[in-house]
Write an enzyme that holds these catalytic residues in place. Structure first.
Site, PDB file in Angstrom:
ATOM      1  N   ARG A 176      -5.782  -1.695   8.618  1.00  0.00           N
ATOM      2  CA  ARG A 176      -6.931  -2.522   8.254  1.00  0.00           C
ATOM      3  C   ARG A 176      -6.474  -3.538   7.213  1.00  0.00           C
ATOM      4  O   ARG A 176      -5.453  -3.348   6.554  1.00  0.00           O
ATOM      5  CB  ARG A 176      -8.086  -1.680   7.713  1.00  0.00           C
ATOM      6  CG  ARG A 176      -7.735  -0.851   6.487  1.00  0.00           C
ATOM      7  CD  ARG A 176      -8.931  -0.029   6.023  1.00  0.00           C
ATOM      8  NE  ARG A 176      -8.610   0.719   4.826  1.00  0.00           N
ATOM      9  CZ  ARG A 176      -8.063   1.930   4.819  1.00  0.00           C
ATOM     10  NH1 ARG A 176      -7.774   2.519   5.976  1.00  0.00           N
ATOM     11  NH2 ARG A 176      -7.805   2.557   3.687  1.00  0.00           N
ATOM     12  N   ASN A 205     -10.234  -2.182  -7.308  1.00  0.00           N
ATOM     13  CA  ASN A 205      -9.456  -1.420  -8.295  1.00  0.00           C
ATOM     14  C   ASN A 205      -9.964  -1.658  -9.712  1.00  0.00           C
ATOM     15  O   ASN A 205      -9.901  -0.771 -10.566  1.00  0.00           O
ATOM     16  CB  ASN A 205      -7.979  -1.810  -8.237  1.00  0.00           C
ATOM     17  CG  ASN A 205      -7.304  -1.450  -6.925  1.00  0.00           C
ATOM     18  OD1 ASN A 205      -6.425  -2.161  -6.454  1.00  0.00           O
ATOM     19  ND2 ASN A 205      -7.713  -0.346  -6.312  1.00  0.00           N
ATOM     20  N   ASN A 249       1.661   3.261  -2.976  1.00  0.00           N
ATOM     21  CA  ASN A 249       2.366   3.648  -4.205  1.00  0.00           C
ATOM     22  C   ASN A 249       1.919   5.014  -4.728  1.00  0.00           C
ATOM     23  O   ASN A 249       2.739   5.855  -5.104  1.00  0.00           O
ATOM     24  CB  ASN A 249       2.151   2.601  -5.303  1.00  0.00           C
ATOM     25  CG  ASN A 249       2.826   1.280  -5.002  1.00  0.00           C
ATOM     26  OD1 ASN A 249       3.712   1.206  -4.161  1.00  0.00           O
ATOM     27  ND2 ASN A 249       2.404   0.235  -5.683  1.00  0.00           N
ATOM     28  N   ARG A 250       0.602   5.216  -4.776  1.00  0.00           N
ATOM     29  CA  ARG A 250       0.073   6.461  -5.353  1.00  0.00           C
ATOM     30  C   ARG A 250       0.457   7.650  -4.474  1.00  0.00           C
ATOM     31  O   ARG A 250       0.866   8.703  -4.979  1.00  0.00           O
ATOM     32  CB  ARG A 250      -1.444   6.363  -5.502  1.00  0.00           C
ATOM     33  CG  ARG A 250      -2.064   7.578  -6.193  1.00  0.00           C
ATOM     34  CD  ARG A 250      -3.578   7.506  -6.251  1.00  0.00           C
ATOM     35  NE  ARG A 250      -4.034   6.432  -7.108  1.00  0.00           N
ATOM     36  CZ  ARG A 250      -4.563   5.295  -6.672  1.00  0.00           C
ATOM     37  NH1 ARG A 250      -4.678   5.081  -5.359  1.00  0.00           N
ATOM     38  NH2 ARG A 250      -4.973   4.355  -7.501  1.00  0.00           N
ATOM     39  N   ARG A 251       0.320   7.498  -3.160  1.00  0.00           N
ATOM     40  CA  ARG A 251       0.666   8.616  -2.261  1.00  0.00           C
ATOM     41  C   ARG A 251       2.167   8.905  -2.297  1.00  0.00           C
ATOM     42  O   ARG A 251       2.589  10.057  -2.190  1.00  0.00           O
ATOM     43  CB  ARG A 251       0.209   8.281  -0.839  1.00  0.00           C
ATOM     44  CG  ARG A 251      -1.287   8.517  -0.606  1.00  0.00           C
ATOM     45  CD  ARG A 251      -1.743   7.974   0.718  1.00  0.00           C
ATOM     46  NE  ARG A 251      -1.837   6.511   0.688  1.00  0.00           N
ATOM     47  CZ  ARG A 251      -1.923   5.754   1.771  1.00  0.00           C
ATOM     48  NH1 ARG A 251      -1.856   6.302   2.972  1.00  0.00           N
ATOM     49  NH2 ARG A 251      -2.050   4.444   1.664  1.00  0.00           N
ATOM     50  N   ASP A 277       0.830  -1.209   0.000  1.00  0.00           N
ATOM     51  CA  ASP A 277       0.000   0.000   0.000  1.00  0.00           C
ATOM     52  C   ASP A 277       0.861   1.254   0.000  1.00  0.00           C
ATOM     53  O   ASP A 277       1.926   1.294   0.621  1.00  0.00           O
ATOM     54  CB  ASP A 277      -0.891  -0.005   1.242  1.00  0.00           C
ATOM     55  CG  ASP A 277      -2.029   0.988   1.141  1.00  0.00           C
ATOM     56  OD1 ASP A 277      -2.374   1.399   0.020  1.00  0.00           O
ATOM     57  OD2 ASP A 277      -2.577   1.355   2.201  1.00  0.00           O
TER      58      ASP A 277
END
Length: 257
Positions: free
Chosen positions: A212, A80, A34-36, A32
């Site tokens: 989560r 996604n 990658n985009r940020r 988790d």
């Protein structure tokens, strides 16, 4: 960087400590952030996804060094797939290129690495399905570390698909719905999961600071230990991984007892 030697010494000490106790047989990772990671640097999302793909090769090298038998990497969720944009197509291309490399590059071949894909693969574009199948076929006889890539994967979808498969098989064998319901056990359903031959994960790691599971291996994680790491996936370091393993070893696993 001035702190690099200190980190190397710290890593070496951590690894020595880890060698003195059992390591997890199966590590699952929610990749988790990658985009940020890209957005905070002013880059396009595809740049973050590409950086995350490079981290996968590095991470699997760490796992190989520690002789971990099974690794599952969640690369794309069913949620996604609901998007229809250029970013999704770019991500699918990065995923298929990465999985192909996991099956064919010299490092993977020297490790005898086995690769398989799990998920609702029928929902993926045809070309993606073909390339994932090619990677699976090319490595199916390998006996090294087994790397599962979860692509188009969702835990609820997996359980639904498992129940559908179980019912169809049992009805085809002549059982009535009432007979199936009366004798149904958790083991019956487990045998119809996407990868029933892979042991449940001992440790699940999620990067990026999110706390989560988001549906990752819902059935299989009943007795898993969880570790939530702050760095985004592309920035995840070996020392972060060793800390997660140390955290795992410090816990007393009771398996519901």
């Amino acid at each position: 960087m001035a702190s690099a030697p200190i980190y190397r010494l710290y890593e070496a000490r951590l690894e020595r400590q880890l060698r003195s106790a059992p390591l997890p047989r199966h590590v699952g990772v929610i990749l988790d952030g990658n985009r940020r990671f890209a957005t905070e640097r002013g880059d396009a999302p595809a740049v973050g996804h590409a950086a995350g793909a490079r981290k996968i090769h590095e991470f699997l090298h760490w796992c190989h060094e520690l002789e971990l038998p099974y690794v599952t990497l969640w690369m794309l969720s069913t949620d996604n797939l609901a998007r229809d944009d250029d970013e999704l197509r770019a991500l699918l291309d990065i995923i298929t290129d990465t999985v192909a490399a996991l099956a064919t590059d010299e490092h993977a071949q020297s490790r005898g690495q086995r690769v398989s894909a799990v998920g609702a693969l029928d929902l993926l574009p045809d070309d993606v399905q073909v390339r994932l199948k090619e990677a699976t076929e090319a490595t199916k006889a390998n006996t090294g570390m087994h790397v599962q890539v979860a692509v188009g994967y969702g835990g609820r979808r997996e359980i639904t698909d498992a129940m559908r498969s179980l019912l169809l098989d049992r009805v085809a064998a002549g059982d009535t719905v009432e007979e199936i319901a009366e004798h149904l056990t958790p083991d019956d359903l487990s045998r119809h999961l996407y990868a029933s031959d892979v042991p449940d994960p001992d440790l699940i790691i999620r990067t990026s600071g999110e706390i989560r599971l988001s549906g990752f291996l819902l059935w299989q994680s009943a007795h898993s230990e969880f570790h939530f790491a702050d760095p985004y996936w592309p920035a995840f370091r070996r020392v972060d991984f060793l800390r997660a393993l140390r955290d795992y070893q410090a816990r007393v696993r009771r398996f519901g007892r």
